[in-house]
Write a protein that holds these residues in place. Structure first.
Motif, short mmCIF file in Angstrom:
data_model
loop_
_atom_site.label_atom_id
_atom_site.label_comp_id
_atom_site.label_asym_id
_atom_site.label_seq_id
_atom_site.Cartn_x
_atom_site.Cartn_y
_atom_site.Cartn_z
N PHE A 103 0.87 -1.18 -0.46
CA PHE A 103 -0.10 -0.22 -0.22
C PHE A 103 0.60 1.49 0.32
O PHE A 103 1.67 1.67 0.91
CB PHE A 103 -0.64 0.16 1.25
CG PHE A 103 -1.54 1.29 1.43
CD1 PHE A 103 -3.03 0.77 0.85
CD2 PHE A 103 -1.45 2.35 1.25
CE1 PHE A 103 -4.30 0.69 0.82
CE2 PHE A 103 -3.31 2.73 1.27
CZ PHE A 103 -4.00 2.92 0.83
N PRO A 104 0.96 2.54 -1.09
CA PRO A 104 1.08 3.54 -1.33
C PRO A 104 0.98 4.43 0.10
O PRO A 104 0.14 5.24 -0.53
CB PRO A 104 1.21 3.69 -2.40
CG PRO A 104 -0.52 3.16 -2.63
CD PRO A 104 -0.07 2.06 -2.36
N ALA A 105 1.45 4.53 1.22
CA ALA A 105 1.27 5.32 1.99
C ALA A 105 2.38 5.32 3.00
O ALA A 105 2.87 4.11 3.30
CB ALA A 105 0.05 5.14 2.67
N THR A 106 2.89 6.76 3.54
CA THR A 106 4.15 6.96 3.95
C THR A 106 3.23 6.81 5.67
O THR A 106 2.27 6.70 6.59
CB THR A 106 4.30 8.65 4.21
OG1 THR A 106 3.33 9.28 4.37
CG2 THR A 106 4.62 8.77 2.88
N ARG A 148 8.49 7.29 5.22
CA ARG A 148 8.90 6.78 3.89
C ARG A 148 7.55 5.55 3.99
O ARG A 148 6.49 5.84 5.22
CB ARG A 148 10.08 5.62 5.38
CG ARG A 148 11.46 6.20 5.32
CD ARG A 148 11.66 5.12 3.68
NE ARG A 148 12.03 4.49 4.44
CZ ARG A 148 13.59 3.50 5.09
NH1 ARG A 148 13.98 4.31 5.58
NH2 ARG A 148 13.20 2.45 4.74
N ASN A 149 7.49 4.60 3.03
CA ASN A 149 6.29 4.04 2.86
C ASN A 149 6.00 3.22 3.61
O ASN A 149 7.82 2.35 4.38
CB ASN A 149 6.01 3.19 1.62
CG ASN A 149 5.85 3.95 0.16
OD1 ASN A 149 5.17 5.62 0.80
ND2 ASN A 149 6.20 3.89 -1.14
N ILE A 150 5.54 2.61 4.31
CA ILE A 150 4.82 2.03 5.03
C ILE A 150 5.10 0.35 4.82
O ILE A 150 5.42 -0.08 6.05
CB ILE A 150 3.12 1.73 5.61
CG1 ILE A 150 2.96 0.77 6.95
CG2 ILE A 150 2.13 1.51 4.50
CD1 ILE A 150 3.28 1.20 8.35
N VAL B 34 -5.13 0.28 -5.08
CA VAL B 34 -5.11 -0.45 -3.87
C VAL B 34 -6.13 -1.68 -2.60
O VAL B 34 -6.01 -1.72 -1.71
CB VAL B 34 -5.06 0.60 -2.86
CG1 VAL B 34 -3.63 1.51 -3.13
CG2 VAL B 34 -5.92 1.47 -3.29
N PHE B 163 -9.42 7.42 2.61
CA PHE B 163 -8.41 6.35 2.77
C PHE B 163 -8.81 5.36 3.31
O PHE B 163 -7.44 4.50 3.24
CB PHE B 163 -7.28 7.33 2.74
CG PHE B 163 -5.80 7.27 3.75
CD1 PHE B 163 -4.81 6.83 2.50
CD2 PHE B 163 -5.67 6.88 4.66
CE1 PHE B 163 -3.27 6.25 3.03
CE2 PHE B 163 -4.24 6.34 5.29
CZ PHE B 163 -3.24 6.34 4.55
N PHE B 167 -7.17 1.63 3.48
CA PHE B 167 -5.92 0.98 3.64
C PHE B 167 -6.35 -0.12 4.84
O PHE B 167 -5.75 -1.21 4.81
CB PHE B 167 -5.46 2.77 4.57
CG PHE B 167 -3.80 1.88 5.52
CD1 PHE B 167 -3.12 1.51 4.95
CD2 PHE B 167 -4.06 1.71 6.37
CE1 PHE B 167 -1.68 0.78 5.12
CE2 PHE B 167 -2.30 1.92 7.14
CZ PHE B 167 -1.48 0.87 6.57
N ILE B 218 2.71 3.92 -9.00
CA ILE B 218 2.78 3.28 -7.21
C ILE B 218 4.26 2.04 -7.43
O ILE B 218 4.68 2.16 -6.28
CB ILE B 218 1.34 1.82 -7.47
CG1 ILE B 218 1.11 1.73 -5.85
CG2 ILE B 218 2.04 0.32 -8.36
CD1 ILE B 218 -0.10 0.68 -6.15
N ALA B 221 6.24 6.18 -5.99
CA ALA B 221 5.92 7.67 -5.69
C ALA B 221 5.34 6.82 -3.72
O ALA B 221 5.95 5.54 -3.52
CB ALA B 221 4.43 7.29 -6.32
N ASN B 222 5.81 8.64 -3.23
CA ASN B 222 6.19 8.00 -2.04
C ASN B 222 4.80 8.13 -0.97
O ASN B 222 4.40 9.75 -0.86
CB ASN B 222 7.60 9.12 -1.21
CG ASN B 222 8.45 7.93 -0.28
OD1 ASN B 222 7.63 6.87 -0.46
ND2 ASN B 222 9.08 9.37 0.65
N GLY B 223 4.06 7.43 -0.44
CA GLY B 223 2.92 7.76 -0.51
C GLY B 223 1.69 8.10 -0.99
O GLY B 223 1.87 7.72 -2.63
N PHE B 224 0.59 8.42 -0.67
CA PHE B 224 -0.62 8.24 -0.85
C PHE B 224 -0.72 9.43 -1.16
O PHE B 224 -1.32 9.45 -2.99
CB PHE B 224 -1.87 7.84 0.19
CG PHE B 224 -3.17 7.32 -0.54
CD1 PHE B 224 -3.02 6.24 -1.37
CD2 PHE B 224 -4.98 7.83 -0.90
CE1 PHE B 224 -4.12 5.55 -1.53
CE2 PHE B 224 -5.28 7.43 -1.40
CZ PHE B 224 -5.41 6.24 -1.97
N THR B 227 0.98 9.48 -5.30
CA THR B 227 0.51 7.94 -5.92
C THR B 227 -0.61 8.55 -6.47
O THR B 227 -0.86 8.78 -7.81
CB THR B 227 -0.11 7.36 -4.77
OG1 THR B 227 1.32 6.38 -4.49
CG2 THR B 227 -0.51 5.85 -6.14
#
Lengths: 270, 283
Positions: A103-106, A148-150, B34, B163, B167, B218, B221-224, B227
């Motif tokens: 999952f792309p989340a910091t 940072r990505n999780i 996602v 989100f 997630f 994806i 990218a850094n973070g949602f 993205t």
């Protein structure tokens, strides 16, 4: 009914969780029988028990995700059905270890999502929220990983992030379901140390379900042993004393004898 | 082409529509990818086909609905199909992906029956299948504009809820978020965007615009939020580049757009690999 009081002059308002005479049935089978549990403000309680002993069910009951067939649960002195201050309770699920790691989340974004319910619909993060999020991340020792990505983090680091997510809404009670599953052995100790700090320095009441009984007794203040029934509920010191003989039996089959022991054991009756 | 854009209304329609779709399709696409729902877009585009075929059939055979934009019937089917998928996902709790082939084959089946009842259609249907630059009318443009305003407003207002639901659904439910209604709103938005995009990209390729730009962004990218940003950027490049090329080379725009999106994807994967190798060499 057994209710063990910790300390001498305990005001009932100081109980964050009170579970009384709770039975929970699933498919005609009792998952939990005659459960009594009270969590005092500021304590660090570990619920231990073998797999399938109803530990996670008890957590779900306290979180209000399921309702008991009989018995009452009070949170912060209020009946659970009338309780509306969910933000006072933070929750770190066991599942946190099995989320979609791609999952792309910091780290920041994940922790910020802990404020979703508190902020309410249509509200975006304010400056003060940004500060809170960073503080929560620092309090679990992840301050250097904000962007940072999780998915790039280790299991133990991820679990710290999920604790920060639970902490960001400033809960008074933090509930953790098997938090060390998926954390490498060498990091488990520092993980418990972090929990200890949260408990002692920030005064957050902790309730943790776990099945590693070895490490916990020195870190926690109270222990509850569960296997459908509540076999023991008392301070960590008391738990240490009975550990050798009785705990092995809780995990074994000779349940009858143990219940007997318990009554003779001279715990306070309520 | 610039002079063509000034001169011809159909070109303006196509480009403006393309620019809008280049934003909203990847925007929703990020949430779709996602949540591992990539194939839902395909299922919904095929049920949209059935709606459009029905609309064309009624127009041809019975002269009812004549003058009514087939897009509307397509949207009705798409939204109906999305609700049906939700229903099926609760019926088959442990086999949630089953809903997708059921809806997909149902859509194609219905569509084919309507087409055969009409004894085939003219090129009109062809343009729905593969997209067309010349087919976009001013009315289409307005419809798509309204849909995009609706979608962008909802996503920005419900961003943090969407989100969290994407997630960690269990945690979202545990904190008391109305997961069911949120999911319902989301799937209806997806259905509308699919119906809207198909004018340009075509039914058969509409899902690619929701997934390919996301698949590329994806990777790095850094973070949602990042993205989302790169997905929209790649979506725009694909749509505008594709329209340009298809206009000059007289190609089907849908195919050209998709191939550009795939080119970006391959390029990103290659660059990422190269930079990873360099990082290792540096050590």
């Amino acid at each position: 009914m057994i209710l063990i009081l910790v300390g001498d002059n305990v005001n009932t308002n100081d109980y964050i969780v009170q579970v009384q005479d709770v039975y929970y049935r699933y498919d005609k089978e009792n998952v939990l029988e005659n459960i009594n549990l009270s969590i005092h403000r500021g304590s660090f309680l570990a619920i231990v028990g073998p797999n399938g002993s109803g530990k996670s069910t008890l957590l779900k009951l306290i979180l209000g995700l399921i309702k008991p067939q009989t018995g009452t649960i009070r949170l912060f002195g209020q009946d659970i059905n009338k309780f509306r201050e969910q933000h006072k309770i933070g929750f770190v699920s066991q599942k946190a270890n099995s989320f979609n790691t791609g999952f792309p989340a910091t780290v920041f974004e994940v922790v910020a999502s802990g404020l979703t319910k508190k902020l309410g619909l249509f509200h975006i993060l304010k400056k003060t929220d940004h500060v809170k999020i960073k503080q929560a991340i620092e309090s679990v020792g992840m301050g250097n990983f904000l962007d940072r990505n999780i998915g790039e983090l280790s299991g133990g680091q991820q679990q710290r992030v999920f604790i920060a997510r639970a902490l960001v809404s400033e809960p008074e009670l933090l509930i953790l379901d098997e938090p060390t599953v998926g954390v490498d052995v060498q990091n488990v100790n520092s993980f418990y140390e972090m929990l200890e700090t949260l408990n002692k320095k920030q005064g957050i009441t902790l309730l943790m379900v776990t099945h590693d009984i070895g490490t916990i007794s020195e870190k926690v203040t109270n222990v509850a042993c569960l296997n459908k029934n509540m076999y023991f509920h008392g301070s960590a010191d008391e738990f240490e004393q009975l550990q050798l003989n009785d705990v092995s039996e809780i995990y074994g089959h000779d349940v009858q004898v143990l219940t007997h022991d318990h009554h003779e054991g001279g715990h306070h009756h309520d | 082409m610039i002079s063509g854009l000034m001169q011809y209304e159909f070109l303006q329609n196509a480009f403006l529509t393309g620019m809008i779709i280049g934003v909203i399709a990847p925007l929703l696409g990020v949430f779709i990818v996602v949540r591992r729902l990539s194939l839902i877009a395909d299922a919904l585009s095929h049920i949209t086909l059935a709606g459009i075929a029905l609309s064309l059939l009624l127009e041809k055979k019975f002269l009812v609905l004549s003058g009514l934009n087939p897009l509307y019937m397509g949207m009705v089917f798409s939204v109906g199909g999305s609700l049906f998928i939700e229903k099926l996902r609760t019926v088959y709790k442990h086999y949630q992906e089953l809903a997708i082939p059921i809806i997909l084959s149902g859509g194609v089946g219905l569509g084919v029956i309507f087409i055969s009842l009409a004894d085939g259609f003219n090129t009109d249907l062809f343009s729905y299948l593969f997209g067309s630059v010349s087919a976009v009318s001013r009315a289409d443009l307005w419809t798509i504009l309204i849909i995009s305003i609706f979608v962008i407003t909802i996503v920005s207002f419900l961003y943090k809820e969407l989100f969290l639901l994407s997630f960690d659904e269990e945690y979202a439910k545990a904190t008391g978020i109305a997961a069911k209604s949120l999911h319902f709103i989301f799937i209806v938005m997806v259905a509308l965007v699919i119906a809207a995009s198909m004018r340009i990209v075509g039914i058969l390729l509409v899902s690619s615009l929701m997934t390919l730009p996301v698949a590329a962004s994806i990777r790095f990218a850094n973070g949602f939020k990042q993205t989302i940003f790169f997905s929209i950027l790649f979506g725009e490049i694909s749509v505008l580049g594709g329209l340009f090329l298809s206009y000059y080379l007289n190609l089907a725009p849908g195919g050209t757009i998709v191939m550009i999106a795939i080119f970006i994807l391959v390029l990103v994967i290659w660059l990422k690999k190269r930079s990873a190798k360099r990082a290792i060499l540096k050590r």
